[in-house]
Design an enzyme around this catalytic site. Structure first.
Site, PDB file in Angstrom:
ATOM      1  N   CYS A 159       4.799  -6.283 -24.123  1.00  0.00           N
ATOM      2  CA  CYS A 159       5.824  -5.405 -24.693  1.00  0.00           C
ATOM      3  C   CYS A 159       6.735  -6.159 -25.653  1.00  0.00           C
ATOM      4  O   CYS A 159       7.716  -5.592 -26.148  1.00  0.00           O
ATOM      5  CB  CYS A 159       6.630  -4.717 -23.588  1.00  0.00           C
ATOM      6  SG  CYS A 159       7.878  -5.762 -22.812  1.00  0.00           S
ATOM      7  N   CYS A 205      -5.122 -13.744   2.087  1.00  0.00           N
ATOM      8  CA  CYS A 205      -5.246 -12.458   2.772  1.00  0.00           C
ATOM      9  C   CYS A 205      -4.768 -12.553   4.211  1.00  0.00           C
ATOM     10  O   CYS A 205      -4.130 -11.650   4.725  1.00  0.00           O
ATOM     11  CB  CYS A 205      -6.689 -12.000   2.762  1.00  0.00           C
ATOM     12  SG  CYS A 205      -7.392 -12.042   1.124  1.00  0.00           S
ATOM     13  N   GLN A 257      -0.369   1.272  11.786  1.00  0.00           N
ATOM     14  CA  GLN A 257       0.874   0.595  12.162  1.00  0.00           C
ATOM     15  C   GLN A 257       1.999   0.904  11.158  1.00  0.00           C
ATOM     16  O   GLN A 257       3.172   0.743  11.433  1.00  0.00           O
ATOM     17  CB  GLN A 257       0.588  -0.923  12.242  1.00  0.00           C
ATOM     18  CG  GLN A 257       1.768  -1.844  12.327  1.00  0.00           C
ATOM     19  CD  GLN A 257       1.931  -2.649  11.036  1.00  0.00           C
ATOM     20  OE1 GLN A 257       1.403  -2.270   9.997  1.00  0.00           O
ATOM     21  NE2 GLN A 257       2.672  -3.755  11.117  1.00  0.00           N
ATOM     22  N   ARG A 258       1.667   1.373   9.950  1.00  0.00           N
ATOM     23  CA  ARG A 258       2.694   1.626   8.929  1.00  0.00           C
ATOM     24  C   ARG A 258       2.350   2.728   7.931  1.00  0.00           C
ATOM     25  O   ARG A 258       3.235   3.229   7.250  1.00  0.00           O
ATOM     26  CB  ARG A 258       2.950   0.329   8.138  1.00  0.00           C
ATOM     27  CG  ARG A 258       1.744  -0.109   7.336  1.00  0.00           C
ATOM     28  CD  ARG A 258       1.719  -1.594   7.061  1.00  0.00           C
ATOM     29  NE  ARG A 258       0.474  -1.962   6.396  1.00  0.00           N
ATOM     30  CZ  ARG A 258      -0.711  -2.072   6.998  1.00  0.00           C
ATOM     31  NH1 ARG A 258      -0.816  -1.844   8.298  1.00  0.00           N
ATOM     32  NH2 ARG A 258      -1.785  -2.386   6.324  1.00  0.00           N
ATOM     33  N   GLY A 315       0.717   1.609   2.639  1.00  0.00           N
ATOM     34  CA  GLY A 315       2.046   1.447   3.219  1.00  0.00           C
ATOM     35  C   GLY A 315       3.147   2.046   2.361  1.00  0.00           C
ATOM     36  O   GLY A 315       4.017   2.750   2.866  1.00  0.00           O
ATOM     37  N   CYS A 341       7.007  -9.283 -18.490  1.00  0.00           N
ATOM     38  CA  CYS A 341       8.217  -9.973 -18.954  1.00  0.00           C
ATOM     39  C   CYS A 341       8.644 -10.999 -17.889  1.00  0.00           C
ATOM     40  O   CYS A 341       9.187 -12.047 -18.199  1.00  0.00           O
ATOM     41  CB  CYS A 341       9.354  -8.988 -19.182  1.00  0.00           C
ATOM     42  SG  CYS A 341       9.169  -7.913 -20.611  1.00  0.00           S
TER      43      CYS A 341
HETATM   44 ZN   LIG Z   1       7.119  -7.074 -21.126  1.00  0.00          ZN
END
Ligand SMILES: [Zn+2]
Length: 387
Positions: free
Chosen positions: A364, A304, A187-188, A156, A290
């Site tokens: 990070c 689903c 459909q998309r 999509g 983060c």
């Molecule tokens: Zn991060």
């Protein structure tokens, strides 16, 4: 009325001229070529910016913001550059020079020149609406043609993003997707069609892209992104990654890899009538962890069966991702790094929330606790959020 020669002499007496050796010694100088486009095409000084004399007043502030920094102007023989220097002084530039002898003497004395790369006449026509935008122009279009963008998923979000990026002239598009085109996709997922039902999505998308723009090289990876192959896939020198994944394990894997490979990710997700877009740029803002340090437990993840989506929604979100990717490649504008854009199609609203880098982020942050890939257990075999 003074003659041209008298006016030139008078102007030269009012401005500063500089010889090539002294000009090369100026720290932090901006070099501006004020000749016409045809002259620029035949070679220019290394590192110079091209602003034809007639556009100088309107474009100088975009090129030389600091009016105290030195500006060296040149033309063919130091006449147009003398008048240009006077103009810049009138605009408040404090340290402006006209290069004695101009380009002609520079070249005659055997100093280094740069031959500009140019677009072929066919490409100039094809991308003419980009060439008309000052922030893009011929230089920007060449940058797009040289750039490499990886799309995670040809579904999509990947469909509209890949088609618009191909149309815009991104030179190389990598597409990774293990799936086969089926009826529920149509459909998309506009990169696919009845003609390609039952074929791998990467092949179907490649076919559509090549029919749209033969300038684009498509690099297909018909596989799932895993901890085993992700380093090899990311090693192809991608400038930007577009995340159109439909599951949490891939999203976390991609996040960790993009931080370690230092590649910005344009993230998008969709669910029913709602979409989200942001840029996770490891060098400039938060990463996905983060915000969400680890995946939700399987019992809390959307099931689903609930993963419906309005047909046109991925077109909007995927196009926004394409727009962010183009800006990142061109180095223009302000990206969505540090901002999460929320789109509600049912009420037609855009909202924005600030997102911040977490110093305690496990990937990070200052003291990372995750240093190798984690394969999370798949919650369901098909899309939970945006397949
Ligand atoms: Zn991060």
């Amino acid at each position: 009325m003074p003659s041209y020669r008298e006016l030139l002499q008078q102007t030269k007496s009012e401005i500063s001229e500089i010889d090539a050796a002294s000009a090369q010694g100026l720290e932090g100088a901006v070099w501006i070529d004020v000749r016409e486009a045809e002259e620029w095409q035949e070679g220019h000084l290394p590192g110079a910016v091209h602003i034809p004399r007639g556009n100088l007043e309107s474009r100088i502030e975009g090129v030389a913001r600091d009016k105290t920094a030195p500006v060296v102007l040149y033309c063919a023989s130091a006449a147009r550059s003398a008048f240009a220097a006077k103009t810049l002084e009138e605009l408040g530039y404090e340290d402006v020079y006209s290069l004695v002898g101009g380009f002609t003497d520079w070249k005659r004395n055997g100093l280094e020149i740069t031959m500009p790369r140019t677009l072929s006449p066919e490409k100039r026509t094809r991308y003419s609406r980009h060439l008309l935008i000052p922030e893009i122009g011929e230089e920007g279009q060449l940058k797009l043609l040289d750039s490499r963008i990886l799309l995670i998923g040809a579904g999509g979000l990947g469909s509209p993003a890949s088609l618009y990026l191909a149309a815009a002239g991104i030179g190389t598009l990598g597409i990774i997707d293990a799936d086969i085109v089926d009826e529920t996709n149509l459909q998309r997922q506009i990169a696919h069609s009845l003609d390609t039902l039952g074929t791998p999505k990467v092949d179907s998308a490649k076919r559509t892209i090549e029919a749209l723009n033969p300038d684009v090289e498509v690099v297909p990876f018909q596989e799932r992104l895993t901890s085993e192959n992700i380093d090899a896939v990311l090693a192809h020198g991608w400038d930007v990654i577009i995340d159109g994944t439909d599951n949490f394990p891939t999203r976390y894997l991609l996040n960790d890899a993009s931080v370690w490979h230092d590649i910005p990710v344009v993230h998008g997700s969709i669910y029913r009538f709602e979409g989200q877009v942001t840029v996770f740029d490891p060098a400039n803002g938060p990463c996905y962890r983060c915000l969400y340090p680890s995946p939700p437990p399987p019992e809390l993840a959307p099931s689903c069966a609930e993963g419906g989506v309005l047909g046109v929604l991925p077109g909007i979100v995927g196009s926004l991702q394409g727009s962010e990717a183009l800006k990142l490649v061109l180095g223009v504008g302000e990206s969505l790094a540090g901002r999460l854009l929320l789109f509600d199609a049912l009420h037609t609203t855009f909202d924005e929330v600030a997102i911040r880098k977490n110093p305690d982020c496990p990937v990070c942050g200052e003291h990372p606790t995750i240093t190798e890939y984690i394969d999370y257990i798949e919650f369901c075999s098909r899309g939970t959020v945006n397949a």
